[in-house]
Design a protein around this motif. Structure first.
Motif, mmCIF file in Angstrom:
data_model
loop_
_atom_site.group_PDB
_atom_site.id
_atom_site.type_symbol
_atom_site.label_atom_id
_atom_site.label_comp_id
_atom_site.label_asym_id
_atom_site.label_seq_id
_atom_site.Cartn_x
_atom_site.Cartn_y
_atom_site.Cartn_z
ATOM 1 N N GLY A 30 14.946 -28.056 116.483
ATOM 2 C CA GLY A 30 14.594 -29.471 116.390
ATOM 3 C C GLY A 30 14.926 -30.072 115.048
ATOM 4 N N SER A 31 14.829 -29.246 113.988
ATOM 5 C CA SER A 31 15.140 -29.753 112.647
ATOM 6 C C SER A 31 16.620 -30.072 112.489
ATOM 7 C CB SER A 31 14.720 -28.727 111.582
ATOM 8 O OG SER A 31 15.548 -27.578 111.620
ATOM 9 N N LYS A 32 17.450 -29.526 113.388
ATOM 10 C CA LYS A 32 18.892 -29.802 113.347
ATOM 11 C C LYS A 32 19.265 -30.980 114.248
ATOM 12 C CE LYS A 32 19.567 -26.266 110.675
ATOM 13 N NZ LYS A 32 19.923 -26.432 109.250
ATOM 14 N N GLY A 33 18.251 -31.619 114.844
ATOM 15 C CA GLY A 33 18.506 -32.807 115.640
ATOM 16 C C GLY A 33 18.639 -32.574 117.131
ATOM 17 N N TYR A 34 18.322 -31.357 117.611
ATOM 18 C CA TYR A 34 18.443 -31.067 119.037
ATOM 19 C C TYR A 34 17.108 -31.298 119.737
ATOM 20 C CZ TYR A 34 23.058 -29.166 118.139
ATOM 21 O OH TYR A 34 24.370 -29.034 117.785
ATOM 22 N N SER A 35 17.186 -31.742 120.978
ATOM 23 C CA SER A 35 16.005 -32.181 121.711
ATOM 24 C C SER A 35 15.346 -31.038 122.482
ATOM 25 C CB SER A 35 16.386 -33.292 122.696
ATOM 26 O OG SER A 35 17.294 -32.788 123.665
ATOM 27 N N LEU A 36 14.239 -31.370 123.145
ATOM 28 C CA LEU A 36 13.484 -30.407 123.947
ATOM 29 C C LEU A 36 14.351 -29.804 125.046
ATOM 30 C CD1 LEU A 36 10.775 -29.110 124.836
ATOM 31 C CD2 LEU A 36 10.320 -31.203 126.142
ATOM 32 N N GLY A 37 15.178 -30.627 125.684
ATOM 33 C CA GLY A 37 16.039 -30.134 126.754
ATOM 34 C C GLY A 37 16.980 -29.038 126.300
ATOM 35 N N TRP A 38 17.523 -29.184 125.078
ATOM 36 C CA TRP A 38 18.405 -28.159 124.535
ATOM 37 C C TRP A 38 17.664 -26.839 124.329
ATOM 38 C CZ3 TRP A 38 23.481 -27.778 124.100
ATOM 39 C CH2 TRP A 38 24.262 -28.945 124.164
ATOM 40 N N ALA A 39 16.446 -26.914 123.832
ATOM 41 C CA ALA A 39 15.661 -25.705 123.585
ATOM 42 C C ALA A 39 15.393 -24.961 124.889
ATOM 43 C CB ALA A 39 14.344 -26.069 122.903
ATOM 44 N N ILE A 40 14.981 -25.701 125.914
ATOM 45 C CA ILE A 40 14.695 -25.076 127.206
ATOM 46 C C ILE A 40 15.969 -24.493 127.819
ATOM 47 C CG2 ILE A 40 13.919 -25.525 129.564
ATOM 48 C CD1 ILE A 40 12.001 -27.615 128.438
ATOM 49 N N LEU A 41 17.068 -25.240 127.745
ATOM 50 C CA LEU A 41 18.336 -24.780 128.317
ATOM 51 C C LEU A 41 18.836 -23.513 127.624
ATOM 52 C CD1 LEU A 41 20.581 -25.468 130.367
ATOM 53 C CD2 LEU A 41 21.733 -26.712 128.529
ATOM 54 N N MET A 42 18.798 -23.502 126.293
ATOM 55 C CA MET A 42 19.266 -22.333 125.552
ATOM 56 C C MET A 42 18.409 -21.114 125.829
ATOM 57 S SD MET A 42 20.336 -23.974 121.858
ATOM 58 C CE MET A 42 20.823 -22.384 121.187
ATOM 59 N N SER A 43 17.089 -21.313 125.867
ATOM 60 C CA SER A 43 16.189 -20.180 126.079
ATOM 61 C C SER A 43 16.238 -19.667 127.507
ATOM 62 C CB SER A 43 14.752 -20.587 125.725
ATOM 63 O OG SER A 43 14.634 -20.856 124.345
ATOM 64 N N THR A 44 16.630 -20.537 128.440
ATOM 65 C CA THR A 44 16.755 -20.114 129.834
ATOM 66 C C THR A 44 18.060 -19.370 130.082
ATOM 67 O OG1 THR A 44 15.441 -22.016 130.581
ATOM 68 C CG2 THR A 44 16.799 -20.903 132.234
ATOM 69 N N ILE A 45 19.155 -19.891 129.541
ATOM 70 C CA ILE A 45 20.474 -19.341 129.845
ATOM 71 C C ILE A 45 20.902 -18.254 128.862
ATOM 72 C CG2 ILE A 45 22.925 -19.900 130.066
ATOM 73 C CD1 ILE A 45 22.119 -22.645 131.059
ATOM 74 N N ILE A 46 20.702 -18.490 127.575
ATOM 75 C CA ILE A 46 21.119 -17.498 126.572
ATOM 76 C C ILE A 46 20.087 -16.378 126.488
ATOM 77 C CG2 ILE A 46 21.702 -17.109 124.157
ATOM 78 C CD1 ILE A 46 22.519 -20.032 123.967
ATOM 79 N N TYR A 47 18.833 -16.751 126.249
ATOM 80 C CA TYR A 47 17.706 -15.812 126.183
ATOM 81 C C TYR A 47 18.027 -14.594 125.312
ATOM 82 C CZ TYR A 47 13.702 -13.025 127.682
ATOM 83 O OH TYR A 47 12.553 -12.274 127.706
ATOM 84 N N ALA A 48 18.304 -14.857 124.057
ATOM 85 C CA ALA A 48 18.548 -13.785 123.090
ATOM 86 C C ALA A 48 18.007 -14.271 121.754
ATOM 87 C CB ALA A 48 20.029 -13.467 122.992
ATOM 88 N N GLY A 49 16.847 -13.762 121.365
ATOM 89 C CA GLY A 49 16.164 -14.269 120.180
ATOM 90 C C GLY A 49 17.051 -14.391 118.961
ATOM 91 N N ALA A 50 17.556 -13.253 118.476
ATOM 92 C CA ALA A 50 18.408 -13.274 117.289
ATOM 93 C C ALA A 50 19.681 -14.059 117.555
ATOM 94 C CB ALA A 50 18.738 -11.846 116.859
ATOM 95 N N GLY A 51 20.238 -13.912 118.773
ATOM 96 C CA GLY A 51 21.447 -14.634 119.126
ATOM 97 C C GLY A 51 21.245 -16.137 119.123
ATOM 98 N N GLN A 52 20.059 -16.585 119.527
ATOM 99 C CA GLN A 52 19.786 -18.020 119.540
ATOM 100 C C GLN A 52 19.616 -18.568 118.128
ATOM 101 O OE1 GLN A 52 17.269 -17.795 123.633
ATOM 102 N NE2 GLN A 52 16.908 -19.605 122.411
#
Length: 228
Positions: A30-52
């Motif tokens: 969020g501090s980089k300007g990305y919204s809630l939708g981006w966070a949910i999408l990345m965590s759903t599809i990528i799902y890699a803590g360090a990778g994210q």
């Protein structure tokens, strides 16, 4: 439902950790300007803590596909070894194997390796729900982080260190749960040597390969001492 109820208590430590880790990721994203939708999408599809956490840096710099591929491979290369070591456990669970493979994280791997399905509980559903619950915790934490980050203004520099802290805690818990520490000592020593030889930016893959090689060469000795 029986498998879900049986799996849930085993995931409670991950729930605590992922809410904090996911929140840290969400705040940083969020501090980089990305919204809630981006966070949910990345965590759903990528799902890699360090990778994210790494992906945040890739999103905020000039896009280089080859560099993105290599850095992602290096950061998550350990999952290759996780998958190999779980081949026997996931055999016979049918179509659920695909999702268990996709949702394999450090914490989920630890639970799947150390936990057996209770009597009367289907093993495939038990493994599936452990993976699904952990995935859900990460998504929830990421979403929470973006929301909280938007409400509170503060400097997010260094917050990604929570991932390193989690790995240290996992190692300590694994150390405490085992009486024989031979494999852990091999891992530490081999990683240290590779760090000195290859440097902090290039030692992960050589270290993993070296650890696997040493463990294979010392397999009989380690099994004998572990049994003793």
């Amino acid at each position: 439902m029986t498998a879900l109820k049986a799996a849930f208590p085993h995931t409670l430590p991950v729930l605590t950790g992922y809410l904090f880790l996911g929140t840290a990721f969400g705040v940083l994203l969020g501090s980089k300007g990305y919204s809630l939708g981006w966070a949910i999408l990345m965590s759903t599809i990528i799902y890699a803590g360090a990778g994210q956490f790494v992906a945040i840096g890739l999103l905020t710099t000039a896009f280089n596909p080859l560099y993105a591929f290599i850095i992602t491979l290096v950061v998550n290369a350990r999952h290759l070894f996780y998958g190999i070591s779980l081949l026997n456990r996931v055999s016979g669970i049918g179509r659920k194997k695909s999702y268990v493979a996709f949702g394999l994280t450090d914490e989920t791997f630890s639970i799947l390796c150390s936990t057996e399905a209770p009597d009367g509980v289907d093993r495939s559903w038990f493994m599936f729900f452990i993976t699904l619950l952990d995935h859900g915790y990460w998504i929830a934490g990421s979403a929470l982080g973006v929301v909280l980050g938007a409400m509170v203004d503060f400097n997010a520099k260094g917050i990604d260190f929570v991932m390193t802290a989690l790995f240290v805690v996992i190692f300590i818990e694994q150390w405490k749960s085992q009486q024989y520490h031979g494999p852990a000592i091999i891992g530490i020593a081999t990683s240290t040597v590779c760090l000195l030889l290859f440097g902090s930016n290039n030692f992960i893959i050589p270290a993993m390969l070296a650890i696997v090689l040493v463990l294979i060469l010392c397999k009989k000795t380690l099994e004998r001492r572990t049994a003793a």
